[in-house]
Write a protein that holds these residues in place. Sequence first.
Motif, mmCIF file in Angstrom:
data_model
loop_
_atom_site.group_PDB
_atom_site.id
_atom_site.type_symbol
_atom_site.label_atom_id
_atom_site.label_comp_id
_atom_site.label_asym_id
_atom_site.label_seq_id
_atom_site.Cartn_x
_atom_site.Cartn_y
_atom_site.Cartn_z
ATOM 1 N N LEU A 1 0.820 -1.225 0.000
ATOM 2 C CA LEU A 1 0.000 0.000 0.000
ATOM 3 C C LEU A 1 0.845 1.262 0.000
ATOM 4 C CD1 LEU A 1 -2.847 -0.623 2.625
ATOM 5 C CD2 LEU A 1 -3.002 -0.736 0.156
ATOM 6 N N TRP A 2 1.968 1.208 0.710
ATOM 7 C CA TRP A 2 2.760 2.418 0.931
ATOM 8 C C TRP A 2 4.150 2.250 0.345
ATOM 9 C CZ3 TRP A 2 -0.891 5.562 2.262
ATOM 10 C CH2 TRP A 2 -1.964 5.108 3.032
ATOM 11 N N LEU A 3 4.751 3.366 -0.045
ATOM 12 C CA LEU A 3 6.061 3.316 -0.684
ATOM 13 C C LEU A 3 7.171 3.296 0.374
ATOM 14 C CD1 LEU A 3 5.355 6.068 -3.363
ATOM 15 C CD2 LEU A 3 5.284 3.592 -3.678
ATOM 16 N N GLU B 1 8.092 6.374 2.212
ATOM 17 C CA GLU B 1 7.100 6.958 3.126
ATOM 18 C C GLU B 1 7.222 6.407 4.553
ATOM 19 O OE1 GLU B 1 3.254 8.071 0.567
ATOM 20 O OE2 GLU B 1 3.730 5.952 0.494
ATOM 21 N N ALA C 1 7.570 8.934 7.531
ATOM 22 C CA ALA C 1 6.327 9.626 7.888
ATOM 23 C C ALA C 1 5.351 8.674 8.575
ATOM 24 C CB ALA C 1 5.688 10.223 6.635
ATOM 25 N N ILE C 2 5.314 7.439 8.100
ATOM 26 C CA ILE C 2 4.397 6.454 8.688
ATOM 27 C C ILE C 2 4.825 6.113 10.118
ATOM 28 C CG2 ILE C 2 3.499 4.087 8.487
ATOM 29 C CD1 ILE C 2 3.765 4.399 5.437
ATOM 30 N N HIS D 1 4.046 8.935 12.402
ATOM 31 C CA HIS D 1 2.598 8.943 12.650
ATOM 32 C C HIS D 1 2.218 7.839 13.634
ATOM 33 C CE1 HIS D 1 -1.708 9.009 10.798
ATOM 34 N NE2 HIS D 1 -1.634 9.789 11.839
ATOM 35 N N GLN D 2 2.836 6.671 13.453
ATOM 36 C CA GLN D 2 2.548 5.551 14.357
ATOM 37 C C GLN D 2 2.917 5.907 15.795
ATOM 38 O OE1 GLN D 2 1.218 2.164 13.434
ATOM 39 N NE2 GLN D 2 0.796 2.605 15.575
ATOM 40 N N ALA E 1 0.337 8.121 17.201
ATOM 41 C CA ALA E 1 -1.045 7.611 17.171
ATOM 42 C C ALA E 1 -1.530 7.262 18.575
ATOM 43 C CB ALA E 1 -1.107 6.372 16.286
ATOM 44 N N LEU F 1 -6.522 3.753 20.373
ATOM 45 C CA LEU F 1 -7.165 3.537 19.072
ATOM 46 C C LEU F 1 -6.733 2.208 18.460
ATOM 47 C CD1 LEU F 1 -8.844 4.848 16.679
ATOM 48 C CD2 LEU F 1 -6.623 5.512 15.764
ATOM 49 N N ASP F 2 -5.428 2.023 18.308
ATOM 50 C CA ASP F 2 -4.937 0.804 17.661
ATOM 51 C C ASP F 2 -5.134 -0.430 18.528
ATOM 52 O OD1 ASP F 2 -4.285 2.022 15.349
ATOM 53 O OD2 ASP F 2 -2.116 2.052 15.654
ATOM 54 N N GLY G 1 -2.268 -4.174 5.852
ATOM 55 C CA GLY G 1 -1.857 -2.995 5.090
ATOM 56 C C GLY G 1 -0.727 -2.213 5.730
ATOM 57 N N LEU G 2 -0.464 -2.480 7.019
ATOM 58 C CA LEU G 2 0.650 -1.789 7.677
ATOM 59 C C LEU G 2 1.964 -2.345 7.131
ATOM 60 C CD1 LEU G 2 -0.360 -1.597 11.459
ATOM 61 C CD2 LEU G 2 -0.100 0.291 9.858
ATOM 62 N N ARG H 1 -4.637 8.718 -4.684
ATOM 63 C CA ARG H 1 -3.525 7.812 -4.365
ATOM 64 C C ARG H 1 -3.316 6.764 -5.463
ATOM 65 N NH1 ARG H 1 0.922 7.589 -0.762
ATOM 66 N NH2 ARG H 1 1.630 5.467 -1.039
ATOM 67 N N TYR I 1 2.283 10.327 2.053
ATOM 68 C CA TYR I 1 1.575 9.891 3.266
ATOM 69 C C TYR I 1 1.286 11.053 4.214
ATOM 70 C CZ TYR I 1 0.404 7.220 7.434
ATOM 71 O OH TYR I 1 -0.248 6.709 8.528
ATOM 72 N N ARG J 1 -5.938 9.001 11.903
ATOM 73 C CA ARG J 1 -5.459 8.985 13.284
ATOM 74 C C ARG J 1 -4.242 8.097 13.505
ATOM 75 N NH1 ARG J 1 -10.944 7.640 16.187
ATOM 76 N NH2 ARG J 1 -11.114 6.364 14.328
ATOM 77 N N PRO K 1 -1.396 5.005 11.224
ATOM 78 C CA PRO K 1 -1.129 4.266 9.980
ATOM 79 C C PRO K 1 -2.144 3.150 9.751
ATOM 80 C CG PRO K 1 0.929 4.680 11.125
ATOM 81 C CD PRO K 1 -0.172 5.106 12.064
ATOM 82 N N SER L 1 -4.256 2.780 6.458
ATOM 83 C CA SER L 1 -4.247 1.525 5.688
ATOM 84 C C SER L 1 -5.654 0.982 5.526
ATOM 85 C CB SER L 1 -3.365 0.485 6.390
ATOM 86 O OG SER L 1 -2.040 0.947 6.468
ATOM 87 N N LEU M 1 -7.351 0.270 1.999
ATOM 88 C CA LEU M 1 -7.815 -1.099 1.723
ATOM 89 C C LEU M 1 -9.312 -1.119 1.440
ATOM 90 C CD1 LEU M 1 -5.869 -3.322 4.284
ATOM 91 C CD2 LEU M 1 -5.746 -3.448 1.801
#
Lengths: 176, 227
Positions: free
Chosen positions: A31-33, A36, A39-40, A43-44, A47, A51-52, A109-110, B151, B165, B175, B177, B181, B185
């Motif tokens: 999904l992600w390059l 990136e 930045a991911i 963000h993680q 976060a 939430l996660d 997707g992560l 995207r 991103y 909020r 990754p 995602s 998806l």
Amino acid sequence: MSELDSSEAVFKSRPKRLAALMEAGTEGARLWLPEELAAIFQHQMQAPVLLDLGGFAPGTAVRLKTLSEAQGLILKSFSDLFHHPSPPLELLRLTKDFAKANLDHSESGLPAEIVSVLYYTSIAVALVRLDTRISQLKDADLRHGLLWAKDQAWVDKETKALLLEAAEKISKETNL
Amino acid sequence: MGKAAEGDEARLDRLIRQYWGPLKIFLVTTFPGLRDDADIVLQEFAEDKILREGWLKRADQSRGQFRHFLKTSLRNFALDRLNRAEVKHPPVSLDELEGELPGAEAPSEEFDLIWVRTVLAETLRRMETDCKSPTADQPRRAHTWEMFRIRLLAPIFDDTPPVPYEQLIDRFGLRSPMDASNMLLSAKRIFKMHLNDVIKEYAEQDFATAAEVSALEEFLSRMTNRG
């Protein structure tokens, strides 16, 4: 691309682009390059933990909230958790399990690199801050993983220091 | 005519309207002499051939893909029409006759290419409508379409790099990754769902739909490799 011309674009496109569009529905693709990841990861780290982890372990919302507010210190993010001097062990275990589950199910997707660093960092924090081993990995494998995570260019300095400290602790304790 | 037959007729009528473009391209490429009358011939084909009870039953799995059966039926219909016309007005020269003879490979590929474009354009149209529907989970669903558009679609069609991103975070209020995602998806799944729905309307069975998706992918891959 404007909002209204996707149909026109399809009718003007050569087969190569149409093939790429057909592929857009495929979930296996990354999904992600790679560029990136910084930045991911950033963000993680920012976060909300609730939430996660709340999504990962439904039904534990109240318990998670209690843990993250333990000792009167509110752990809002993964960064707060990892850099807290005395983080709740249960939250670290949950974070490790969350990362492991995402590693085992790549369809989340992560990026695997991100969840791997999350995985090793939670183990490193438990080792360094609480002197507790929350992983059953062999010493050599764990040390290798910690050093791999530390060497990722997109990991911030503070987290790198934690990972290195954990790797050195294992070396000292096991003569590796 | 029973209810089922009426349902079949309405479904076929809708399909013919939807795929009028590829049918017309196939007709005029295969029979250049019919260019001026293409719409009339297609209308006759629809009314005399397709919408007549029993045609759909012949377009079953034993006769191969619906798309190929439709193509063969149109070709035979046009040949029959030309033959009847030639009986009344024989061509004056061999050149003129040859001009009417159908080629084999090129028109068929042109038809398939327009067909897949029609399928994909309809898929995107439905996906956009679905995502922007006020009855959907808004604004999340509209953001899902927007994410898909900037995207995935823009890089494919406009050769632009994907929106980075960090810009997506602010744009969609993501909020984490995991949240990002999940949204991307979801977009892929919605696209795939509509693609399958569009194809299933003519392929009917799930296994035939999957086979048709593979066939269209293989066709595009073949065309791409040829350059």
